[in-house]
Design an enzyme around this catalytic site. Sequence first.
Site: not given
Lengths: 357, 357, 213, 213
Positions: B57, B219
Amino acid sequence: MKKLINKPEDVVKEELEGMALAFPELIKVHFEPNYIYRADAPVKGKVALISGGGSGHEPMHGGFVGMGMLDAACPGEVFTSPTPDQMLEAAKTVNSGAGILYIVKNYTGDVMNFEMAADMARAEGIQVANIIIDDDVAVKDSLYTAGRRGVGTTVLAEKICGAAAEKGYDLKQVAELCRKVNINGRSMGMALTSCTVPAAGKPTFDLAEDEMEIGIGIHGEPGRTRMKLKSADEITEMLALSIIEDEAYTRTVREWDLEREEWVDVEMTDPPFEAGDKVLAFVNSMGGTPLIELFIIYRKLYEICEKKGLTIVRNLIGPYITSLEMQGVSITLLKMDEEMVELWDAPVKTPSMRWGV
Amino acid sequence: MKKLINKPEDVVKEELEGMALAFPELIKVHFEPNYIYRADAPVKGKVALISGGGSGHEPMHGGFVGMGMLDAACPGEVFTSPTPDQMLEAAKTVNSGAGILYIVKNYTGDVMNFEMAADMARAEGIQVANIIIDDDVAVKDSLYTAGRRGVGTTVLAEKICGAAAEKGYDLKQVAELCRKVNINGRSMGMALTSCTVPAAGKPTFDLAEDEMEIGIGIHGEPGRTRMKLKSADEITEMLALSIIEDEAYTRTVREWDLEREEWVDVEMTDPPFEAGDKVLAFVNSMGGTPLIELFIIYRKLYEICEKKGLTIVRNLIGPYITSLEMQGVSITLLKMDEEMVELWDAPVKTPSMRWGV
Amino acid sequence: MPITTSDVSEYLRKVAEVLAENKEYLTELDSAIGDADHGINMDRGFQNVLRKLPAVEDKDIGTILKTAGMALVSSVGGASGPLYGTAFMQAGMAAAGKRELAAEDLLAILEAALKGVLMRGRANLGDKTMVDALTPAIDAMREALENGADLTEALDKATAAAEEGMKATIPLIAKKGRASYLGERSIGHQDPGATSSYLLIRTMAEMAHAKQA
Amino acid sequence: MPITTSDVSEYLRKVAEVLAENKEYLTELDSAIGDADHGINMDRGFQNVLRKLPAVEDKDIGTILKTAGMALVSSVGGASGPLYGTAFMQAGMAAAGKRELAAEDLLAILEAALKGVLMRGRANLGDKTMVDALTPAIDAMREALENGADLTEALDKATAAAEEGMKATIPLIAKKGRASYLGERSIGHQDPGATSSYLLIRTMAEMAHAKQA
Ligand SMILES: Nc1ncnc2c1ncn2[C@@H]1O[C@H](COP(=O)(O)OP(=O)(O)O)[C@@H](O)[C@H]1O
Ligand SMILES: Nc1ncnc2c1ncn2[C@@H]1O[C@H](COP(=O)(O)OP(=O)(O)O)[C@@H](O)[C@H]1O
Ligand SMILES: [Mg+2]
Ligand SMILES: [Mg+2]
Ligand SMILES: [Mg+2]
Ligand SMILES: [Mg+2]
């Protein structure tokens, strides 16, 4: 073509509208002709820096307009150089009387459009110098080509010269500094995927799932070679060594001579890197490559520089000069002296580069 | 799989090595267990903020470690929450005695690992509070699920609470502020393409050339719906309206009660947006979407907010909480009050967010 | 029959039409050795010429051509914008004040245009650029006129020479412009700018025929 | 024949083997309703258990199990790390100081493990989690032992119940963990955590058979 856009022909206009809404305290946007300029322009007594080029390389150049960097940026259509009326109008808007430096990436289109713009601005009584950035070692010889392309060093030149202008360098000094940055910077890029120009609607080139293109330009121009995909370490080594082992590079560029007041051909030679050099290392995403991969590249680049006796004194890591959504990376090494380090560290406040304030 | 990596299992380690080499003046990296921490930690008298989560991320969270933001970040494997020993060791390293706030995104794994870490830290005499971020309106009800996911608001909470800690807020005050940021923030994301987890080697999901996924997590979790590709304006409208028209959202989260010294279930309700609200608008790239497209989105978002009576008082535009190389965008709106605006503007100096210093 | 101001306006309209028709073809050529925009650039430019034309149509030929040149400069961008823009502006200077052109005048105007291209781009013959179509075309026209040909004949010769020059770019290695980065890889592809130049010349010949008929 | 410390070590090694074999299968299941890492997580965790095992193999069963639990906690991450980690740590507490276990001891240990999972994850039966395999397995084992079955028989019953519970997760809507975000879209897929739990139970039964033979 998968993009978050509306009509392809509106991409640049809408992007500029978004920028204007996002950063009203930093920049203003003029439409028709299109240019982005410092909200507080003209800045009294300061040399004004203007750059520009095709769109699709964001944040370059519009994201670098503001205190300590550019006074104006002229965005063309995607991957198409802007037109002289943009640079002319931008010059009129940001000129404070101390003169204008056009920072021009070495593409035939950009060079010629900026030359016309310079002539037009001078006809209106504005003093203009121009410096060509040509740092892409992927282009080998210069004798029989348009010469090396302008890539990563452009970003660094804009930051360093922007700081110098802010400090009170006059036009001749800023131009000289810009020339110094250019001959001390070298870059090389590669692509894992092509990008898609919105107006074209399909990828500029095709790469198989196991292929990559080395020596790519920033417009989806084909590179030096196509080869099988390699590891990040191997790729970093290829790019870094192309740069570090590049020999003295000599070319002739056309510059405006501020004293003789005419266009002159100037020969310049890039000094090769040597052990003991201090460098700024710039690891740049082509747009679609995420930060996590850039750090993996930086790690190897650091190791290679160390082995070659180059000390990285500053770095820049992220997407700064991109090719739309292309996945890939470019590396720029810029040999630094004390003046350049100090100017690099000087405050900057633009949409996409900001520190010290 | 086209990525600039070496071995998939080395991605996180090498990324951290790269970060450590890139920002020695800002951060240090500890390996086994892995955590990134402020170079000047522990900061005397200051509440320490720790966050963490799966890698992939970037720049979140490691890029937000530094003055005015996080004291430490604990990166797990790609898309896998970190383990309690990381958070525990990080806590021991950055604790100055003023206590620790764990900022935790609401994923079962993250929540449980941070809970264990909190218990372990307390067993070692460190005062720890935890606040859950759960702002993803794509997840509808909370009664029968693990509740809303923690996405974009996390970045904003880390900035705002980091500034508060720097200003001298005590642990209870920072925790309260973090809760306030969370209930006033809402997000929604979408994807044009899937991402590929390095260890998996193939895309997490498949999308046809004319499809997109709305309500995606960070995700590569499948979203709320899959639909035909739409224009940027239509997509922005879908995301923005999901956020702005979201009703009061009530859920129960487990927090550590600093006074009663036990885990308690706390019920909280997000107040819906209302005309007249001041907001921070955050347009985030999922990793592979370039800046040019984010500005097109921001332009439309601005228009929609205006129409709905919301005033954008601050913005953040760029890749801040990403899903590897996924193309797509998320929007976060955070209702701001004066305290939050002031803290947002406060100086911050981290690898990926920097202003005011 | 001399060339009139309205012939010049009509010519610009025809060129706009021809370039619109060949937009994809030119872009295709540019995608092989450039950046896939030459057709898009030329079309955008001549659409802009069409917009500026009405305001100057009753002016002299020099003004019309200069206006066209400025319209190109301010809308094409890329390499071809300043090149064709300069060409038309120089042509306009050569035609300043004129309302009619004889064949010799047209030749002089074309020579001025080519000089503009050479001054701006500094390409040599054989560098695989528009110069490789323009130079032989103008040479052929000059020779034809010297040998007593009329305008139509002379333009036919020019068109044939332009086409030949255009095709002759195929085996060349590009030494100017974006294609030059490709080095050897530029061999085997026809230069897009030479192709648009050929279209510009051919459209002149076609008009001459139409006018004669 | 009571269960010895070396049986417990051997069990952990067997589990590591079974999970390595099923790594892709479990990940595949998780990719349908989760984030495609459950097999990878479990494998990474038990490889870490293997690394920590030699140092405690001569200790009591409680220590071995606690060590395994801590090894899982500090290497698995995700949801399954704290869950299985807590399970093994609680099991270790229940076996503290013991060097031999009777069938009843094993039951008590498994009950403690399940309590740990419930405490940590607060899932209810039917939420489509590992609890849906563990609960019926332990219930079946308890019932079998109460009815006079020996350890092997009881573990066979437990395995059958775990398998049934695992398969029964297929039609359920997930209400805990990452799969719960999918709502209705989670229907029709077998829960990966219930599957790994079944494998853990089955490996116990297989060892009991091997030991008997
Ligand atoms: N220096 C030059 N002199 C003459 N013509 C040139 C020169 N450089 C490029 N050209 C012409 O320009 C054409 C490309 O134009 P275009 O695609 O519109 O611009 P760009 O290359 O900037 O995208 C080439 O095919 C070539 O004929
Ligand atoms: N609250 C919970 N209680 C019990 N088991 C749970 C809970 N949440 C998730 N699980 C189990 O964890 C499994 C997923 O584990 P894993 O994929 O390793 O972690 P993650 O979901 O964090 O990627 C699920 O299949 C489910 O059986
Ligand atoms: Mg172009
Ligand atoms: Mg996971
Ligand atoms: Mg082109
Ligand atoms: Mg999982």
